[in-house]
Scaffold this motif. Structure first.
Motif, PDB file in Angstrom:
ATOM      1  N   ALA A  43       0.806  -1.223   0.000  1.00 53.82           N
ATOM      2  CA  ALA A  43       0.000   0.000   0.000  1.00 53.82           C
ATOM      3  C   ALA A  43       0.841   1.275   0.000  1.00 53.82           C
ATOM      4  CB  ALA A  43      -0.984  -0.013   1.163  1.00 53.82           C
ATOM      5  N   ASP A  47       0.820   4.293  -2.861  1.00 56.50           N
ATOM      6  CA  ASP A  47       0.542   5.710  -2.580  1.00 56.50           C
ATOM      7  C   ASP A  47       1.398   6.592  -3.468  1.00 56.50           C
ATOM      8  OD1 ASP A  47      -1.450   5.612  -0.620  1.00 56.50           O
ATOM      9  OD2 ASP A  47       0.013   5.360   1.001  1.00 56.50           O
ATOM     10  N   ILE A  54      -8.795   8.125  -5.808  1.00 57.93           N
ATOM     11  CA  ILE A  54      -8.900   7.426  -4.530  1.00 57.93           C
ATOM     12  C   ILE A  54      -7.501   7.122  -4.005  1.00 57.93           C
ATOM     13  CG2 ILE A  54      -9.636   5.271  -3.440  1.00 57.93           C
ATOM     14  CD1 ILE A  54     -11.954   5.204  -5.399  1.00 57.93           C
ATOM     15  N   GLY A  55      -6.597   6.864  -4.897  1.00 55.61           N
ATOM     16  CA  GLY A  55      -5.223   6.518  -4.534  1.00 55.61           C
ATOM     17  C   GLY A  55      -5.020   5.020  -4.556  1.00 55.61           C
ATOM     18  N   GLY A  57      -2.792   3.312  -2.999  1.00 56.94           N
ATOM     19  CA  GLY A  57      -2.552   2.803  -1.653  1.00 56.94           C
ATOM     20  C   GLY A  57      -3.842   2.531  -0.908  1.00 56.94           C
ATOM     21  N   ASN A  58      -4.819   3.418  -1.061  1.00 57.17           N
ATOM     22  CA  ASN A  58      -6.108   3.204  -0.393  1.00 57.17           C
ATOM     23  C   ASN A  58      -6.832   1.992  -0.964  1.00 57.17           C
ATOM     24  OD1 ASN A  58      -5.777   5.357   1.344  1.00 57.17           O
ATOM     25  ND2 ASN A  58      -6.716   6.802  -0.065  1.00 57.17           N
ATOM     26  N   ARG A  61      -5.120  -0.960   0.580  1.00 57.59           N
ATOM     27  CA  ARG A  61      -5.521  -1.126   1.981  1.00 57.59           C
ATOM     28  C   ARG A  61      -6.924  -1.729   2.079  1.00 57.59           C
ATOM     29  NH1 ARG A  61      -2.929   3.730   1.822  1.00 57.59           N
ATOM     30  NH2 ARG A  61      -0.916   3.690   2.865  1.00 57.59           N
ATOM     31  N   ALA A  62      -7.826  -1.279   1.231  1.00 54.50           N
ATOM     32  CA  ALA A  62      -9.189  -1.823   1.244  1.00 54.50           C
ATOM     33  C   ALA A  62      -9.189  -3.305   0.879  1.00 54.50           C
ATOM     34  CB  ALA A  62     -10.081  -1.036   0.281  1.00 54.50           C
TER      35      ALA A  62
END
Length: 129
Positions: A43, A47, A54-55, A57-58, A61-62
């Motif tokens: 993640a 980024d 949204i990115g 990395g996000n 992470r999700a």
């Protein structure tokens, strides 16, 4: 000894069926745990690589959080619907990694372009497990 008929010419004892189910459950949980680990570990890199919208990395992470939650769900319940959700989570990881490896998909709304034609060890592990 009591046996359960599974198919013509083949019988299994109740203990064998239970052991098989536990092995399958362990393999599914292991695969989801690896999925969660790889996504959460990658993640911060995403980024930097895909900061728009949204990115990346996000999104990673999700995906990692979803894999971790479903791994616990499969481990605790072992129900058929938990395995169905596990399959959806696994496909939601496999599909994009293959798509973004072979196709340079442009940004779609808030989802950034995450084209990555290189095979990193993390990518290979996430596909194989």
């Amino acid at each position: 000894m009591r046996t359960l008929a599974r198919s013509p010419g083949r019988t299994e004892t109740p203990g064998t069926t239970r052991r098989t189910e536990l092995v399958v459950r362990a393999l599914v949980v292991l695969g989801l745990a690896v999925d969660a680990f790889v996504h959460l570990r990658m993640a911060p890199v995403m980024d930097i690589a895909a900061p728009g919208g949204i990115g990346g990395g996000n999104l990673f992470r999700a995906q990692g959080a979803a894999a971790a939650v479903v791994a616990v769900l499969v481990l605790v319940t072992g129900r058929w619907w938990a395995y169905a959700v596990a399959l959806l989570v696994a496909l939601s990881a496999l599909g994009p990694v293959l798509l973004y490896h072979f196709v340079d998909v442009p940004a779609i709304g808030p989802i950034p372009s995450m084209y990555d034609p290189l095979w990193s060890p993390e990518k290979v592990v996430s596909i194989l497990v």
